[in-house]
Design a protein around this motif. Structure first.
Motif: not given
Length: 91
Positions: A34-35, A52-55, A57-58, A73-74
């Motif tokens: 995921v990073g 966060s929304r970015t995480v 999605v990842l 999750l979103l």
């Protein structure tokens, strides 16, 4: 503006853990894919943090979440924290 630390509903932490196990990934492996840091993923699964929304999605992509899991999750992800926080300093 002061930032407020938020936590996730218990069902979402369990959803992440179940999806990670279903994908056959250990915590460190999933975090690497995921990073994010291992400790951040631990906090997410324990519902001590909200992604966060970015995480989110990842995570959804890396863990191959179903459409329903992704939507849940979103639903709890935030746009003003972590990678999405406007006050974040560029590295």
């Amino acid at each position: 503006m002061e930032r407020v630390r938020r936590t996730m509903p218990a069902d979402v932490g369990r959803l992440l853990q179940d999806a990670r196990l279903r994908a056959g990934l250990r915590l460190r492996e999933a975090a690497r894919v995921v990073g994010i840091s291992h400790s951040h993923l631990v906090r997410l699964e324990a519902c001590l943090r909200v992604p966060s929304r970015t995480v989110a999605v990842l995570l959804a992509d890396a863990l191959a979440l179903t459409d329903a899991e992704r939507a849940r999750l979103l639903e709890v992800a935030v746009t003003d924290a972590g990678r999405d926080w406007h006050g974040r300093q560029a590295a």
